[in-house]
Motif scaffolding. Structure first.
Motif, PDB file in Angstrom:
ATOM      1  N   GLU A   1       0.910  -1.152   0.024  1.00  8.56           N
ATOM      2  CA  GLU A   1      -0.021   0.024  -0.046  1.00  8.56           C
ATOM      3  C   GLU A   1       0.823   1.160  -0.039  1.00  8.56           C
ATOM      4  OE1 GLU A   1      -3.828  -1.858   2.601  1.00  8.56           O
ATOM      5  OE2 GLU A   1      -2.257  -0.559   3.542  1.00  8.56           O
ATOM      6  N   ALA A   2       1.863   1.094   0.812  1.00 11.63           N
ATOM      7  CA  ALA A   2       2.799   2.436   0.848  1.00 11.63           C
ATOM      8  C   ALA A   2       3.439   2.624  -0.526  1.00 11.63           C
ATOM      9  CB  ALA A   2       3.861   2.313   1.892  1.00 11.63           C
ATOM     10  N   LEU A   3       3.862   1.581  -1.206  1.00  8.06           N
ATOM     11  CA  LEU A   3       4.570   1.860  -2.238  1.00  8.06           C
ATOM     12  C   LEU A   3       3.746   2.160  -3.465  1.00  8.06           C
ATOM     13  CD1 LEU A   3       7.145  -1.096  -2.188  1.00  8.06           C
ATOM     14  CD2 LEU A   3       7.633   1.118  -1.984  1.00  8.06           C
ATOM     15  N   SER A   4       2.627   1.663  -3.262  1.00  2.00           N
ATOM     16  CA  SER A   4       1.455   1.983  -4.309  1.00  2.00           C
ATOM     17  C   SER A   4       0.887   3.426  -4.539  1.00  2.00           C
ATOM     18  CB  SER A   4       0.201   1.144  -4.435  1.00  2.00           C
ATOM     19  OG  SER A   4       0.510  -0.546  -4.769  1.00  2.00           O
ATOM     20  N   ALA A   5       0.942   3.784  -3.209  1.00  2.00           N
ATOM     21  CA  ALA A   5       0.493   5.412  -2.867  1.00  2.00           C
ATOM     22  C   ALA A   5       1.294   6.246  -3.540  1.00  2.00           C
ATOM     23  CB  ALA A   5       0.525   5.397  -1.418  1.00  2.00           C
ATOM     24  N   ILE A   6       2.735   5.856  -3.895  1.00  2.00           N
ATOM     25  CA  ILE A   6       3.814   6.664  -4.409  1.00  2.00           C
ATOM     26  C   ILE A   6       3.794   6.387  -5.743  1.00  2.00           C
ATOM     27  CG2 ILE A   6       4.766   7.567  -2.260  1.00  2.00           C
ATOM     28  CD1 ILE A   6       7.056   5.541  -2.976  1.00  2.00           C
ATOM     29  N   GLY A   7       2.851   5.411  -6.428  1.00  2.00           N
ATOM     30  CA  GLY A   7       2.957   5.012  -7.902  1.00  2.00           C
ATOM     31  C   GLY A   7       4.084   3.971  -8.124  1.00  2.00           C
ATOM     32  N   GLN A   8       4.457   3.260  -7.336  1.00  2.00           N
ATOM     33  CA  GLN A   8       5.600   2.155  -7.346  1.00  2.00           C
ATOM     34  C   GLN A   8       4.735   0.895  -7.232  1.00  2.00           C
ATOM     35  OE1 GLN A   8       8.638   4.665  -8.660  1.00  2.00           O
ATOM     36  NE2 GLN A   8       8.322   2.392  -8.621  1.00  2.00           N
ATOM     37  N   TYR A   9       5.538  -0.385  -6.995  1.00  2.00           N
ATOM     38  CA  TYR A   9       4.847  -1.537  -6.738  1.00  2.00           C
ATOM     39  C   TYR A   9       4.495  -2.177  -8.148  1.00  2.00           C
ATOM     40  CZ  TYR A   9       2.550  -5.722  -5.025  1.00  2.00           C
ATOM     41  OH  TYR A   9       1.984  -7.047  -4.725  1.00  2.00           O
ATOM     42  N   ASP A  10       3.419  -2.502  -8.029  1.00  2.00           N
ATOM     43  CA  ASP A  10       2.740  -2.843  -9.656  1.00  2.00           C
ATOM     44  C   ASP A  10       1.604  -2.056 -10.071  1.00  2.00           C
ATOM     45  OD1 ASP A  10       4.183  -5.190  -9.506  1.00  2.00           O
ATOM     46  OD2 ASP A  10       2.636  -6.479  -8.498  1.00  2.00           O
ATOM     47  N   VAL A  11       1.815  -0.746  -9.670  1.00  2.00           N
ATOM     48  CA  VAL A  11       0.777   0.161 -10.462  1.00  2.00           C
ATOM     49  C   VAL A  11       1.308   0.436 -11.736  1.00  2.00           C
ATOM     50  CG1 VAL A  11      -0.050   2.742 -10.239  1.00  2.00           C
ATOM     51  CG2 VAL A  11       0.149   1.315  -8.063  1.00  2.00           C
ATOM     52  N   ARG A  12       0.458   0.307 -12.677  1.00  2.00           N
ATOM     53  CA  ARG A  12       0.856   0.594 -14.117  1.00  2.00           C
ATOM     54  C   ARG A  12      -0.128   1.224 -14.692  1.00  2.00           C
ATOM     55  NH1 ARG A  12       4.559  -1.034 -11.886  1.00  2.00           N
ATOM     56  NH2 ARG A  12       6.185  -2.676 -12.553  1.00  2.00           N
ATOM     57  N   VAL A  13       0.317   2.191 -15.681  1.00  2.00           N
ATOM     58  CA  VAL A  13      -0.718   3.106 -16.360  1.00  2.00           C
ATOM     59  C   VAL A  13      -0.104   3.455 -17.871  1.00  2.00           C
ATOM     60  CG1 VAL A  13      -1.075   4.548 -14.251  1.00  2.00           C
ATOM     61  CG2 VAL A  13       0.894   5.174 -15.743  1.00  2.00           C
ATOM     62  N   THR A  14      -1.255   3.949 -18.769  1.00  2.00           N
ATOM     63  CA  THR A  14      -0.803   4.468 -19.851  1.00  2.00           C
ATOM     64  C   THR A  14      -0.685   5.950 -19.914  1.00  2.00           C
ATOM     65  OG1 THR A  14      -3.103   4.690 -20.421  1.00  2.00           O
ATOM     66  CG2 THR A  14      -2.029   2.719 -21.197  1.00  2.00           C
ATOM     67  N   PRO A  15       0.073   6.759 -20.646  1.00  2.00           N
ATOM     68  CA  PRO A  15       0.221   8.110 -20.689  1.00  2.00           C
ATOM     69  C   PRO A  15      -1.261   8.468 -20.979  1.00  2.00           C
ATOM     70  CG  PRO A  15       2.143   7.315 -21.949  1.00  2.00           C
ATOM     71  CD  PRO A  15       1.253   5.992 -21.614  1.00  2.00           C
ATOM     72  N   LEU A  16      -1.897   8.100 -21.690  1.00  2.00           N
ATOM     73  CA  LEU A  16      -3.443   8.384 -21.851  1.00  2.00           C
ATOM     74  C   LEU A  16      -4.142   8.539 -20.532  1.00  2.00           C
ATOM     75  CD1 LEU A  16      -5.830   9.399 -23.468  1.00  2.00           C
ATOM     76  CD2 LEU A  16      -6.627   6.877 -24.100  1.00  2.00           C
TER      77      LEU A  16
END
Length: 484
Positions: A328-343
């Motif tokens: 949860e801590a890492l995801s909150a700063i956009g790390q761990y397994d959070v993944r995005v497209t630029p869109l």
């Protein structure tokens, strides 16, 4: 009739029945699939004998059909070469329609879309030569040019949106390619070009803006975390958070540091300052307090997990399930397994700028026939509300502080209030981080929202940071639209 003759007659009857069933199946059930196979020469020749619709940016064709003296009658041409390669895609006699709108809107461009039935019927009755439908795009050529030049020889992507409508103003992915190399009628040359593109380690055929491998967002995701905090009702812009130099992650022996190595504002920081200075420890602690479900729910409201079509298919962005406290801590700063497209990142910025409303992104403004009659026009569609109007206003003030006094000062535009957020995303030990920036401007009446990602820090390499590498690109794209 004796038994051997009877059995032979039965076998022959069964064979004729099988043949009849097979031919019926092919003609009525698999005909469309066979006709649409990319390698079907007869279908492709028929397609090339008909003028394919143009793809237009402003009044300029970025894809058009030109007459030839060979058996194909028409050849596809891309006057601006690679600039719009991931928008248009390619139309090849050898490889068919691939990528971009050439593939996603193929039936419109050929005039074979079922929605055009009555138009095709009119062509038959009047004897008019059938032709494809022209696509008029939402792309702003000034924004596209600024994004193209800003990325230069760096790998990455830029997406710009109109926050109020969802219209896509720029869509750039690097490396790009020249679709003309795949559109020629010399099959040997086309195959050689295809092999070069396939062997290129930069994967120029992949549209990084909407598909391919999604990215860890790094600190641009802190806007989503801040939104969840404000929407919970337990936090405000001035809520104070612990921001030590290092945070021991629960259940581990790992310390999470701040980017600069020191504490944020002496160790206690407001939510606004934590976003402006991109304080990792403050947001990691905030993420654990909010919990995984809150982060996932808030991300979903911004469009994470949604299956979008612009009309090209967009890879869904995601926040992982079943997280423990360190995750949860890492995801909150956009790390761990959070993944995005630029869109998706551009959609987050656009939603904040649009008073919390998320708009459906779209690339085709309207379609026209060869007679210039409008066939269809896209109407802006609201996908949902990400945050309340008050939360959007608070996030806007916080993101404005990022640009005026925080990590995004290189996105400043003289005389214009800019809201933004930088991000530096780690994605493998020993590899330079991806550099991110997202923004919208003017902050009080947004005309454009932008997301920029530069892979592996671009030309800055391991010294990269989103505010240093990507913010100037976002600034130039915004300026191209609001201060040309």
């Amino acid at each position: 009739m004796n038994n051997p003759i009877r059995r032979l007659a039965l076998v022959i009857a069964l064979m004729f029945t099988s043949l009849l069933l097979a031919s019926t199946w092919i003609q009525f059930f698999t005909a469309d699939d066979l006709r649409d196979k990319p390698g079907n020469r007869r279908t492709l020749l028929a397609t090339y004998s008909r003028e394919r619709g143009q793809i237009l940016v402003g009044n300029q064709a970025v894809a058009r059909s030109e007459k030839t003296d060979d058996e194909f009658v028409y050849q596809r041409s891309y006057p601006q070469g690679s600039t719009y390669s991931h928008v248009t895609g390619y139309h090849s006699f050898v490889y068919g329609a691939g990528g971009g709108l050439e593939s996603a809107a193929d039936k419109l461009l050929t005039g074979d879309d079922p929605r055009l039935f009555f138009r095709r019927l009119g062509d038959v009755l009047t004897g008019r030569q059938p032709s494809g439908i022209n696509l008029e795009l939402t792309i702003d050529p000034r924004a596209q040019k600024a994004a193209e030049e800003g990325l230069g020889d760096q790998r990455g992507a830029v997406v710009a949106l109109d926050p109020r409508t969802g219209a896509i103003l720029a869509l750039v992915s690097h490396p790009e390619y020249d679709p003309n190399a795949l559109a020629g009628h010399d099959s040997s040359e086309v195959q050689q070009a295809w092999k070069r593109l396939g062997d290129d380690p930069g994967r120029p055929l992949v549209d990084r803006a909407i598909a391919g491998d999604t990215y860890p967002p790094g600190s641009v995701f802190k806007v989503v975390t801040a939104a969840a905090a404000l929407e919970s009702g337990r936090y405000s812009e001035q809520s104070r958070l612990a921001g030590p130099a290092r945070l021991r992650l629960p259940q581990t022996t790992i310390d999470l540091p701040n980017a600069g190595g020191g504490p944020c504002d002496g160790g206690t920081v407001t939510l606004t300052r934590a976003l402006a200075k991109s304080c990792n420890t403050a947001f990691a602690g905030l993420g654990m307090d909010l919990g995984a479900q809150s982060l996932r729910d808030q991300a979903a409201k911004f469009g994470f997990g949604a299956s979008l079509s612009i009309p090209m298919a967009v890879t869904p962005s995601r926040v992982p399930e079943d997280m423990n406290e360190p995750q949860e801590a890492l995801s909150a700063i956009g790390q761990y397994d959070v993944r995005v497209t630029p869109l998706q990142v551009a959609m987050v910025a656009a939603a904040v700028g649009n008073e919390g409303k998320v708009m459906q992104p779209y690339l085709v403004r309207q379609t026209r026939g060869s007679d210039l009659a409008v066939v269809d026009q896209t109407r802006p569609t609201e996908l949902g509300r990400a945050v309340s109007t008050d939360t959007a206003a608070a996030l806007t003030r916080m993101m404005t502080a990022v640009v005026t006094e925080g990590t995004g000062t290189r996105a400043r535009i003289d005389g214009v209030r800019v809201a933004g957020k930088s991000g530096t995303a780690e994605h493998g030990e020993g590899r330079p981080p991806h550099a991110w920036f997202m923004s919208f401007a003017p902050a009080d009446d947004p005309k454009i929202a932008v997301a920029v990602v530069v892979e592996d820090g671009g030309n800055a390499g391991s010294e990269a940071a989103g505010g240093r590498v990507s913010a100037p690109i976002a600034r130039d794209v915004m300026k191209a639209v609001i201060a040309p």
